[in-house]
Design a protein around this motif. Structure first.
Motif, PDB file in Angstrom:
ATOM      1  N   ASN A 144     -40.750  50.858 -90.982  1.00  0.00           N
ATOM      2  CA  ASN A 144     -40.028  49.600 -90.825  1.00  0.00           C
ATOM      3  C   ASN A 144     -38.559  49.901 -90.549  1.00  0.00           C
ATOM      4  OD1 ASN A 144     -38.966  50.345 -93.293  1.00  0.00           O
ATOM      5  ND2 ASN A 144     -39.805  48.617 -94.442  1.00  0.00           N
ATOM      6  N   ILE A 145     -37.715  48.932 -90.790  1.00  0.00           N
ATOM      7  CA  ILE A 145     -36.272  49.084 -90.615  1.00  0.00           C
ATOM      8  C   ILE A 145     -35.623  49.110 -91.983  1.00  0.00           C
ATOM      9  CG2 ILE A 145     -34.172  48.047 -89.655  1.00  0.00           C
ATOM     10  CD1 ILE A 145     -36.102  46.607 -87.641  1.00  0.00           C
ATOM     11  N   VAL A 146     -34.673  50.018 -92.170  1.00  0.00           N
ATOM     12  CA  VAL A 146     -33.921  50.100 -93.422  1.00  0.00           C
ATOM     13  C   VAL A 146     -32.438  49.961 -93.098  1.00  0.00           C
ATOM     14  CG1 VAL A 146     -33.292  51.549 -95.393  1.00  0.00           C
ATOM     15  CG2 VAL A 146     -35.661  51.510 -94.582  1.00  0.00           C
ATOM     16  N   LEU A 147     -31.772  49.093 -93.841  1.00  0.00           N
ATOM     17  CA  LEU A 147     -30.336  48.876 -93.703  1.00  0.00           C
ATOM     18  C   LEU A 147     -29.660  49.194 -95.018  1.00  0.00           C
ATOM     19  CD1 LEU A 147     -27.651  47.711 -92.599  1.00  0.00           C
ATOM     20  CD2 LEU A 147     -28.532  45.425 -93.180  1.00  0.00           C
ATOM     21  N   MET A 148     -28.734  50.143 -95.004  1.00  0.00           N
ATOM     22  CA  MET A 148     -27.888  50.420 -96.159  1.00  0.00           C
ATOM     23  C   MET A 148     -26.500  49.885 -95.851  1.00  0.00           C
ATOM     24  SD  MET A 148     -26.745  54.021 -97.992  1.00  0.00           S
ATOM     25  CE  MET A 148     -28.412  54.532 -98.427  1.00  0.00           C
ATOM     26  N   SER A 149     -26.111  48.853 -96.578  1.00  0.00           N
ATOM     27  CA  SER A 149     -24.814  48.238 -96.346  1.00  0.00           C
ATOM     28  C   SER A 149     -23.724  49.000 -97.084  1.00  0.00           C
ATOM     29  CB  SER A 149     -24.842  46.776 -96.799  1.00  0.00           C
ATOM     30  OG  SER A 149     -25.178  46.693 -98.176  1.00  0.00           O
ATOM     31  N   GLY A 150     -22.505  48.858 -96.592  1.00  0.00           N
ATOM     32  CA  GLY A 150     -21.359  49.531 -97.194  1.00  0.00           C
ATOM     33  C   GLY A 150     -20.157  49.359 -96.297  1.00  0.00           C
ATOM     34  N   VAL A 151     -19.092  50.110 -96.566  1.00  0.00           N
ATOM     35  CA  VAL A 151     -17.932  50.075 -95.675  1.00  0.00           C
ATOM     36  C   VAL A 151     -18.380  50.433 -94.264  1.00  0.00           C
ATOM     37  CG1 VAL A 151     -15.681  51.080 -95.190  1.00  0.00           C
ATOM     38  CG2 VAL A 151     -16.345  50.610 -97.561  1.00  0.00           C
ATOM     39  N   VAL A 152     -19.279  51.406 -94.175  1.00  0.00           N
ATOM     40  CA  VAL A 152     -19.983  51.713 -92.928  1.00  0.00           C
ATOM     41  C   VAL A 152     -21.463  51.447 -93.177  1.00  0.00           C
ATOM     42  CG1 VAL A 152     -20.566  53.477 -91.228  1.00  0.00           C
ATOM     43  CG2 VAL A 152     -18.285  53.455 -92.267  1.00  0.00           C
ATOM     44  N   ASP A 153     -22.022  50.499 -92.455  1.00  0.00           N
ATOM     45  CA  ASP A 153     -23.442  50.197 -92.578  1.00  0.00           C
ATOM     46  C   ASP A 153     -24.248  51.232 -91.808  1.00  0.00           C
ATOM     47  OD1 ASP A 153     -22.845  47.667 -93.853  1.00  0.00           O
ATOM     48  OD2 ASP A 153     -22.352  46.910 -91.855  1.00  0.00           O
ATOM     49  N   ILE A 164     -22.447  50.922 -88.275  1.00  0.00           N
ATOM     50  CA  ILE A 164     -21.640  49.754 -87.920  1.00  0.00           C
ATOM     51  C   ILE A 164     -20.473  49.676 -88.894  1.00  0.00           C
ATOM     52  CG2 ILE A 164     -21.612  47.234 -87.711  1.00  0.00           C
ATOM     53  CD1 ILE A 164     -24.620  47.396 -87.073  1.00  0.00           C
ATOM     54  N   SER A 165     -19.266  49.539 -88.348  1.00  0.00           N
ATOM     55  CA  SER A 165     -18.056  49.595 -89.175  1.00  0.00           C
ATOM     56  C   SER A 165     -17.284  48.285 -89.181  1.00  0.00           C
ATOM     57  CB  SER A 165     -17.145  50.736 -88.689  1.00  0.00           C
ATOM     58  OG  SER A 165     -17.827  51.973 -88.719  1.00  0.00           O
ATOM     59  N   ASN A 166     -17.946  47.187 -88.865  1.00  0.00           N
ATOM     60  CA  ASN A 166     -17.289  45.886 -88.916  1.00  0.00           C
ATOM     61  C   ASN A 166     -17.320  45.337 -90.343  1.00  0.00           C
ATOM     62  OD1 ASN A 166     -18.583  45.877 -85.868  1.00  0.00           O
ATOM     63  ND2 ASN A 166     -16.582  44.870 -85.993  1.00  0.00           N
ATOM     64  N   GLY A 167     -16.717  44.160 -90.517  1.00  0.00           N
ATOM     65  CA  GLY A 167     -16.699  43.531 -91.832  1.00  0.00           C
ATOM     66  C   GLY A 167     -15.284  43.312 -92.332  1.00  0.00           C
ATOM     67  N   VAL A 201     -29.485  44.348 -85.785  1.00  0.00           N
ATOM     68  CA  VAL A 201     -28.132  44.763 -85.389  1.00  0.00           C
ATOM     69  C   VAL A 201     -27.323  43.551 -84.936  1.00  0.00           C
ATOM     70  CG1 VAL A 201     -26.832  46.055 -83.652  1.00  0.00           C
ATOM     71  CG2 VAL A 201     -28.730  47.146 -84.861  1.00  0.00           C
ATOM     72  N   ALA A 202     -27.952  42.666 -84.153  1.00  0.00           N
ATOM     73  CA  ALA A 202     -27.260  41.452 -83.714  1.00  0.00           C
ATOM     74  C   ALA A 202     -26.831  40.611 -84.907  1.00  0.00           C
ATOM     75  CB  ALA A 202     -28.162  40.641 -82.788  1.00  0.00           C
ATOM     76  N   GLY A 203     -27.710  40.502 -85.916  1.00  0.00           N
ATOM     77  CA  GLY A 203     -27.372  39.734 -87.108  1.00  0.00           C
ATOM     78  C   GLY A 203     -26.208  40.329 -87.872  1.00  0.00           C
ATOM     79  N   ILE A 204     -26.221  41.649 -88.036  1.00  0.00           N
ATOM     80  CA  ILE A 204     -25.120  42.319 -88.743  1.00  0.00           C
ATOM     81  C   ILE A 204     -23.802  42.085 -88.020  1.00  0.00           C
ATOM     82  CG2 ILE A 204     -24.178  44.547 -89.490  1.00  0.00           C
ATOM     83  CD1 ILE A 204     -27.139  45.530 -89.564  1.00  0.00           C
ATOM     84  N   TRP A 248     -17.171  37.682 -78.115  1.00  0.00           N
ATOM     85  CA  TRP A 248     -17.048  38.063 -79.522  1.00  0.00           C
ATOM     86  C   TRP A 248     -17.610  39.454 -79.778  1.00  0.00           C
ATOM     87  CZ3 TRP A 248     -21.374  38.993 -82.595  1.00  0.00           C
ATOM     88  CH2 TRP A 248     -22.615  38.596 -82.068  1.00  0.00           C
ATOM     89  N   MET A 249     -18.579  39.872 -78.943  1.00  0.00           N
ATOM     90  CA  MET A 249     -19.207  41.176 -79.119  1.00  0.00           C
ATOM     91  C   MET A 249     -18.266  42.334 -78.785  1.00  0.00           C
ATOM     92  SD  MET A 249     -22.274  41.503 -80.295  1.00  0.00           S
ATOM     93  CE  MET A 249     -22.712  43.075 -79.555  1.00  0.00           C
ATOM     94  N   GLU A 250     -17.153  42.037 -78.124  1.00  0.00           N
ATOM     95  CA  GLU A 250     -16.189  43.091 -77.810  1.00  0.00           C
ATOM     96  C   GLU A 250     -15.581  43.689 -79.072  1.00  0.00           C
ATOM     97  OE1 GLU A 250     -13.366  41.377 -75.122  1.00  0.00           O
ATOM     98  OE2 GLU A 250     -14.848  41.079 -73.516  1.00  0.00           O
ATOM     99  N   ALA A 251     -15.689  43.005 -80.188  1.00  0.00           N
ATOM    100  CA  ALA A 251     -15.147  43.492 -81.464  1.00  0.00           C
ATOM    101  C   ALA A 251     -16.126  44.424 -82.185  1.00  0.00           C
ATOM    102  CB  ALA A 251     -14.790  42.317 -82.367  1.00  0.00           C
ATOM    103  N   ALA A 252     -17.319  44.610 -81.630  1.00  0.00           N
ATOM    104  CA  ALA A 252     -18.340  45.413 -82.298  1.00  0.00           C
ATOM    105  C   ALA A 252     -17.912  46.866 -82.439  1.00  0.00           C
ATOM    106  CB  ALA A 252     -19.655  45.345 -81.523  1.00  0.00           C
ATOM    107  N   LYS A 253     -18.085  47.400 -83.647  1.00  0.00           N
ATOM    108  CA  LYS A 253     -17.795  48.807 -83.933  1.00  0.00           C
ATOM    109  C   LYS A 253     -19.106  49.474 -84.305  1.00  0.00           C
ATOM    110  CE  LYS A 253     -13.265  47.454 -85.744  1.00  0.00           C
ATOM    111  NZ  LYS A 253     -12.422  47.348 -86.984  1.00  0.00           N
ATOM    112  N   ILE A 254     -19.879  49.838 -83.290  1.00  0.00           N
ATOM    113  CA  ILE A 254     -21.212  50.382 -83.504  1.00  0.00           C
ATOM    114  C   ILE A 254     -21.350  51.704 -82.778  1.00  0.00           C
ATOM    115  CG2 ILE A 254     -22.081  48.959 -81.582  1.00  0.00           C
ATOM    116  CD1 ILE A 254     -24.798  48.920 -83.059  1.00  0.00           C
ATOM    117  N   GLU A 255     -21.985  52.655 -83.454  1.00  0.00           N
ATOM    118  CA  GLU A 255     -22.194  53.981 -82.867  1.00  0.00           C
ATOM    119  C   GLU A 255     -23.619  54.441 -83.131  1.00  0.00           C
ATOM    120  OE1 GLU A 255     -19.378  56.824 -84.267  1.00  0.00           O
ATOM    121  OE2 GLU A 255     -17.627  55.716 -83.557  1.00  0.00           O
TER     122      GLU A 255
END
Length: 257
Positions: A144-153, A164-167, A201-204, A248-255
């Motif tokens: 399945n999919i696992v998401l660990m949230s934090g300063v960096v998700d 993902i480093s947004n928030g 990812v879109a939701g986050i 709004w997606m231009e603000a995404a910090k995803i790697e």
């Protein structure tokens, strides 16, 4: 099926992003609700043995028709009852996505001796590399999919892994920010069923970029004024999407990890 502390907040977040919430902890309703084509969030925030029984009924109903289900094992490492609850839920059916902080995901993965004082993650035990490895291997194990949230998700489906480093820091100063992230992801997964990692990812990103926008507003002075502004910004992103405006997606910090 979220906890009693955040039901109102979760319902308002769902409405803001264009979803239609129903806050039901009655597992006997789940068959009818699953047939509507939505998603289910199973949140352990205020769990009891009776609530767990209802969670398992709902899980079975959504699994039966392939509806997306999210597990939010709130405070999973805090007590023996919660650790047993996680095991019972995971043995009781399939979750498309499991989300939690470091302590919760370590508990899901089977780590011993995880210490949580309530719903907080506890002192971090892992660096980013180890967090990525844990999330990826747990997702592969559970299929399945696992998401660990934090300063960096960190999020993974066992093959594709992203950070993902947004928030905004105010998300850590209010009740229910993790719970309502689950609401947001479940709402999008109910629509985007072909690529559930994409939906998550879109939701986050929608959630965390809205938080950034809210935190930067002049009328926001702290956590108390942040919450209504945050709901406003979720709504504004929804409206931008309806107009076909994806700036709004231009603000995404995803790697990719």
């Amino acid at each position: 099926m979220t906890n009693l502390v955040v039901q109102n907040f979760a319902a308002n977040v769902a409405l803001a992003i264009g979803a239609s919430p129903i806050m039901s902890n009655n597992g006997l309703e789940a068959g009818d609700l699953a047939a509507l084509g939505g998603g289910l969030v199973v949140n352990m925030g205020t769990t009891t043995s009776e609530i767990r029984s209802n969670h398992l009924k709902a899980l079975a109903a959504y699994n039966a028709i392939g509806g997306p289900v999210i597990l939010d094992p709130v405070g999973a490492g805090a007590t023996q009852q919660r650790r047993e609850g996680v095991k019972a839920l995971m043995a009781g059916g399939y979750f498309d996505l499991i989300k939690g902080n470091e302590g919760e995901i370590r508990t899901v993965a089977g780590a011993q001796g995880v210490k949580q004082h309530g719903v907080d993650s506890g002192a971090s035990q892992l660096d980013l590399k180890d967090r990525i490895t844990l999330v990826k291997t747990t997702a592969a194990r559970e299929s399945n999919i696992v998401l660990m949230s934090g300063v960096v998700d960190v999020i993974s489906d066992g093959e594709r892994t992203f950070t993902i480093s947004n928030g905004h820091k105010y998300l850590g100063e209010i009740t229910g920010s993790g719970c309502t992230l689950g609401t947001t992801i479940a709402s999008i997964m109910a629509v985007e069923r072909e690529d559930k990692l994409l939906a998550a990812v879109a939701g986050i990103l929608m959630y965390e970029i809205a938080a950034e926008r809210a935190g930067e507003r002049e009328d926001v002075k702290g956590p108390g004024t942040f919450v209504p502004a945050f709901i406003d910004e979720l709504y504004h992103i929804r409206e931008e999407c309806v107009r076909g405006d994806g700036k709004w997606m231009e603000a995404a910090k995803i790697e990719s990890a």
